[in-house]
Design a protein around this motif. Structure first.
Motif, mmCIF file in Angstrom:
data_model
loop_
_atom_site.group_PDB
_atom_site.id
_atom_site.type_symbol
_atom_site.label_atom_id
_atom_site.label_comp_id
_atom_site.label_asym_id
_atom_site.label_seq_id
_atom_site.Cartn_x
_atom_site.Cartn_y
_atom_site.Cartn_z
ATOM 1 N N LEU A 121 -73.882 -27.958 22.359
ATOM 2 C CA LEU A 121 -75.110 -27.578 23.063
ATOM 3 C C LEU A 121 -76.159 -28.681 22.968
ATOM 4 O O LEU A 121 -76.853 -28.975 23.954
ATOM 5 C CB LEU A 121 -75.667 -26.281 22.477
ATOM 6 C CG LEU A 121 -75.263 -24.978 23.161
ATOM 7 C CD1 LEU A 121 -73.759 -24.782 23.145
ATOM 8 C CD2 LEU A 121 -75.943 -23.788 22.498
ATOM 9 N N SER A 122 -76.280 -29.309 21.804
ATOM 10 C CA SER A 122 -77.248 -30.390 21.638
ATOM 11 C C SER A 122 -76.947 -31.549 22.580
ATOM 12 O O SER A 122 -77.866 -32.145 23.168
ATOM 13 C CB SER A 122 -77.249 -30.892 20.186
ATOM 14 O OG SER A 122 -77.718 -29.889 19.310
ATOM 15 N N LYS A 123 -75.660 -31.844 22.759
ATOM 16 C CA LYS A 123 -75.288 -32.945 23.653
ATOM 17 C C LYS A 123 -75.597 -32.594 25.111
ATOM 18 O O LYS A 123 -76.065 -33.440 25.879
ATOM 19 C CB LYS A 123 -73.812 -33.278 23.500
ATOM 20 C CG LYS A 123 -73.395 -34.498 24.331
ATOM 21 C CD LYS A 123 -71.964 -34.884 24.113
ATOM 22 C CE LYS A 123 -71.628 -36.209 24.809
ATOM 23 N NZ LYS A 123 -72.056 -36.235 26.219
ATOM 24 N N ILE A 124 -75.350 -31.342 25.491
ATOM 25 C CA ILE A 124 -75.661 -30.924 26.865
ATOM 26 C C ILE A 124 -77.157 -31.084 27.128
ATOM 27 O O ILE A 124 -77.582 -31.592 28.171
ATOM 28 C CB ILE A 124 -75.209 -29.471 27.111
ATOM 29 C CG1 ILE A 124 -73.691 -29.355 26.997
ATOM 30 C CG2 ILE A 124 -75.658 -28.994 28.503
ATOM 31 C CD1 ILE A 124 -73.191 -27.911 26.975
ATOM 32 N N VAL A 125 -77.982 -30.642 26.169
ATOM 33 C CA VAL A 125 -79.436 -30.770 26.309
ATOM 34 C C VAL A 125 -79.834 -32.229 26.459
ATOM 35 O O VAL A 125 -80.605 -32.608 27.354
ATOM 36 C CB VAL A 125 -80.147 -30.132 25.091
ATOM 37 C CG1 VAL A 125 -81.615 -30.532 25.047
ATOM 38 C CG2 VAL A 125 -80.025 -28.628 25.133
#
Length: 413
Positions: A121-125
């Motif tokens: 999720l952090s990478k998508i953000v």
């Protein structure tokens, strides 16, 4: 202003940007009867909380009166030939399907599925913020809040990366049907939405068949193959549940993130604190769920018996509306309720519901909002609103800006 017109004013798009004065007026009469004679609106915290836990309240549309069922059909698109999701069922069927869905999603059987997605999720953000490029103004909804949760649901379900673009298109089309443009032909809108639902259902059916033969470690595989105490979901139940995760998980999170950024930009001191204290994200998101909940009200519940609420008897068969956002601003429950305060104590809000229908995806929605708002606060230099209030969606239930244009001076190191 008369009580009989309050619900109509709340549903009127002209009041979408700030319905809270109407909610305050509504709370003067905790339970009031609409002019149709069969609709009762409940607006105060303790009364709503009690009804959310009351087994005499039904969420099953089959229990609605013919008049209420017709009104609900005007507000919601048909779901095709799929069986109803557990959101629209009562016990024991609700409990069976919810238990079966929970097994591959969270504790006790799969306690770390959401937690283990944190890095992804952090990478998508980060990738979405990087996608702003060298622009100095973006629409946060189109460029961030909308694509983020759909991508997350794709990864959760195990949608192949090559198919994510198609999934986004279906999600956008179905989401648009929940927020209809009054200037467009409703018949054509329904046709386009139904076509998207049909295509999504056919796609999921094919993917489920593949996962039954060769399961992976994704949630769709688990839904398709799990044999628990309640047995195994039918293929149609798996499709219906996967579609629920897409729509419910998408719409609420879009609003939570967008309302959150709007609130932070209106409270620059809190935005600065979040940038300097990323751990503030946890209580901040809880306060957002109270202050600007993504689901404002729960319409068209049905009473299965006469129920006395705050001195008023709501008769069996009545249509019941629970205004969650009003309960969240009830001064009898929350001191200084119209102030956004991330340090608020005892914040037992109604932002994710309560009782048997409390938000199934709450852990994921919370994590998405915490990561998204923290990173936006950290990365954007001097972010500010281009217009306030922004244009709001038509939908009164799933209330949030349709666009949120923000300007900024580039990225922070």
């Amino acid at each position: 202003m008369t009580q009989a017109t309050l619900l109509g004013q709340i549903l009127d798009h002209a009041n979408r940007a700030d319905p809270y004065p109407l909610y305050a007026e509504l709370r003067k009469t905790p339970v009031y009867r609409e002019e149709d004679g069969n609709t009762y609106v409940v607006s105060n915290y303790w009364e709503i909380k009690g009804l959310l836990h009351d087994p005499r309240i039904s969420s099953d549309a089959r229990n609605l009166s013919p008049e209420a069922a017709g009104a609900l059909a005007d507000q919601e698109e048909e779901g095709g030939n799929l069986p109803p999701t557990f959101l629209k069922l009562d016990p024991p069927e609700h409990d069976r399907l919810r238990r079966m869905t929970m097994r591959p999603f969270g504790p006790p059987k799969t306690p770390r599925r959401v937690h283990n997605m944190r890095g992804e999720l952090s990478k998508i953000v980060s990738d979405l913020i990087d996608g702003f490029g060298d622009r100095e103004q973006v629409d946060l909804v189109d460029n961030f809040s909308y694509p983020f949760p759909v991508t997350v649901i794709c990864r959760l379900l195990g949608i192949p990366r090559d198919d994510e673009a198609r999934f986004h298109t279906w999600a956008d089309t179905i989401a648009a049907s929940l927020d209809p443009d009054p200037s467009k032909d409703p018949t054509e809108r329904r046709r386009i939405a139904q076509q998207a639902r049909t295509e999504l259902g056919m796609y999921l059916a094919g993917l489920i068949d593949e996962r039954r033969k060769a399961p992976g470690d994704d949630m769709l595989s688990a839904l398709a193959t799990d044999h628990g105490p309640d047995g195994q979901m039918t293929p149609m139940e798996v499709i219906s549940t996967a579609a629920l995760l897409l729509i419910a998980g998408h719409e609420t999170t879009v609003n939570l993130i967008t309302n959150g950024m709007l609130t932070l930009l209106r409270n620059p001191d809190v935005l600065k604190r979040l940038r300097e204290e990323p751990q503030l994200a946890v209580p901040l998101v809880e306060e957002l769920l109270r202050f600007e909940p993504p689901v404002q009200l729960l319409p068209q519940r049905t009473t299965l018996a006469d129920i006395e609420v705050a001195g008023t008897t709501i008769p069996k068969g009545a249509s019941l509306w629970l205004v969650l956002a009003s309960g969240n601003r009830d001064p009898k429950r929350f001191p200084d309720p119209d102030r956004f305060d991330p340090d608020r104590k005892d914040n037992q809000h109604l932002g994710l519901g309560s009782g048997i229908h409390n938000c199934f995806g709450a852990p994921l929605a919370r994590m998405e909002a915490q990561l998204a708002l923290t990173e936006l606060a950290r990365r954007l230099d001097n972010p500010r609103l281009v217009e306030d209030p922004p244009p709001y969606r038509q939908n009164a239930v799933l209330r949030g800006p349709r666009h949120l244009n923000i300007a900024f001076d580039g990225f922070r190191a």
